[in-house]
Enzyme design. Structure first.
Site, PDB file in Angstrom:
ATOM      1  CG  ASP A  16      77.924  36.721  58.597  1.00  0.00           C
ATOM      2  OD1 ASP A  16      77.917  37.866  58.122  1.00  0.00           O
ATOM      3  OD2 ASP A  16      77.925  36.506  59.815  1.00  0.00           O
ATOM      4  CD  GLU A  60      73.953  30.967  66.024  1.00  0.00           C
ATOM      5  OE1 GLU A  60      74.671  31.330  66.980  1.00  0.00           O
ATOM      6  OE2 GLU A  60      72.875  31.531  65.735  1.00  0.00           O
ATOM      7  CG  HIS A 108      76.941  34.167  66.635  1.00  0.00           C
ATOM      8  ND1 HIS A 108      75.650  34.299  67.070  1.00  0.00           N
ATOM      9  CD2 HIS A 108      77.179  35.279  65.906  1.00  0.00           C
ATOM     10  CE1 HIS A 108      75.138  35.433  66.624  1.00  0.00           C
ATOM     11  NE2 HIS A 108      76.060  36.057  65.925  1.00  0.00           N
ATOM     12  CG  ASP A 157      74.849  32.467  70.208  1.00  0.00           C
ATOM     13  OD1 ASP A 157      75.692  33.243  69.692  1.00  0.00           O
ATOM     14  OD2 ASP A 157      74.053  31.785  69.521  1.00  0.00           O
TER      15      ASP A 157
HETATM   16  C1  GLP Z   1      75.395  39.029  63.824  1.00  0.00           C
HETATM   17  C2  GLP Z   1      76.487  38.805  62.758  1.00  0.00           C
HETATM   18  C3  GLP Z   1      77.855  38.788  63.382  1.00  0.00           C
HETATM   19  C4  GLP Z   1      77.851  39.843  64.471  1.00  0.00           C
HETATM   20  C5  GLP Z   1      76.998  39.399  65.621  1.00  0.00           C
HETATM   21  C6  GLP Z   1      76.768  40.471  66.666  1.00  0.00           C
HETATM   22  O1  GLP Z   1      74.286  38.269  63.691  1.00  0.00           O
HETATM   23  N1  GLP Z   1      76.354  37.663  61.925  1.00  0.00           N
HETATM   24  O2  GLP Z   1      78.858  39.020  62.410  1.00  0.00           O
HETATM   25  O3  GLP Z   1      79.162  40.040  64.958  1.00  0.00           O
HETATM   26  O4  GLP Z   1      75.802  38.818  65.159  1.00  0.00           O
HETATM   27  O5  GLP Z   1      75.879  41.441  66.212  1.00  0.00           O
HETATM   28  P1  GLP Z   1      75.843  42.911  66.773  1.00  0.00           P
HETATM   29  O6  GLP Z   1      77.157  43.527  66.406  1.00  0.00           O
HETATM   30  O7  GLP Z   1      74.702  43.587  66.097  1.00  0.00           O
HETATM   31  O8  GLP Z   1      75.690  42.805  68.254  1.00  0.00           O
END
Ligand code: GLP
Length: 258
Positions: A65, A141, A136, A134
């Protein structure tokens, strides 16, 4: 799904790195890379192994992404983050790490181009995934279509708050992103979902033991034939069937691998 509960985040990072190393050593490979803090330990471990001879010269990679509106040189663009945290420390061939262009003039065309590039590469062999609080994955989302393809999404305020720590001002977190869809992600041949810490426990429980539902996008992974969920004790703390997962993984024949 195979749920592997490991004592510490370092064990999660090592086990994920083992799976990636095995994939890369098996021949030309297409990796799916995630950003966020979750895979950082895995990337550090792989960078260390690269210093000891592990090569990515036969691999290419696709990011999950990207933020809309951040040029790739912006320090918080996922292009920059993955370069800084992983790619610059190993030896992918030039041009082998692909990302979405968050400042493309035509974002829908950019999403279609990316889908075609993944297909042209032969699809993703091993996809690393984190999970949002949440539920995702990528930036899909809640209420994302379980069959969605790469497209523009609007971030929830919860995700914007979660990611504000990376920006000087919380208001700087972009509203929009480009993300591989749940349908795109589910075409990767092996999915490796990583989660550490109590803050992820609820999302992991919903993803693994809840119903398959767009309300928890990661639950779509239940439809995939080969998913490995690597969690530490804290992220596993809300799973109802913890003992079952630990017992069966403990008795799994070693030759089966992940
Ligand atoms: C982010 C990314 C995801 C990631 C998730 C968790 O915003 N787009 O690919 O897995 O949210 O983030 P983190 O690993 O910092 O908890």
């Amino acid at each position: 799904m195979e749920i592997v509960i490991l004592p510490t985040p370092a064990d999660v990072a090592r086990t994920a790195a083992d799976a990636i190393e095995q994939q890369v050593r098996s021949g030309p490979s297409v990796l799916g890379l995630a950003t966020g803090s979750t895979p950082l330990g895995t990337y550090q471990e792989l960078t260390e192994r690269h210093r000891n001879g592990l090569s990515f010269a036969g691999a290419q990679a696709f990011l999950l992404d990207e933020y809309v509106g951040l040029p790739s040189a912006h320090p918080q663009s996922y292009h920059s983050v993955i370069r800084e945290e992983f790619v610059d420390g190993v030896d992918f061939p030039a041009g082998a790490v692909h990302g979405l262009d968050g400042v493309a003039e035509d974002l829908e065309a950019e999403a279609a181009r990316y889908e075609a590039a993944i297909t042209a590469a032969g699809g993703v062999d091993l996809q690393i995934l984190g999970i949002g609080t949440d539920g995702h994955v990528g930036f899909n989302e809640p209420m994302s279509s379980l069959g969605s393809r790469t497209r523009i999404k609007t971030l929830t305020q919860q995700t914007r708050r979660d990611n504000a720590r990376f920006f000087a001002d919380p208001a700087d977190v972009p509203d929009h992103v480009l993300t591989q869809g749940l349908g795109t992600i589910r075409e990767a041949r092996h999915l490796l979902l990583l989660a550490m810490g109590e803050a992820k426990a609820e999302a992991i429980a919903a993803a693994v033991e809840g119903p398959v539902a767009a309300a928890c996008p990661a639950s779509a992974l239940q439809l995939h034939p080969h998913v490995t969920v690597l969690v530490d004790e804290a992220a596993a703390s809300r799973l109802a069937h913890r003992e079952y997962y630990q017992d069966t993984f403990g008795r799994k024949p070693a030759w089966q691998g992940l």
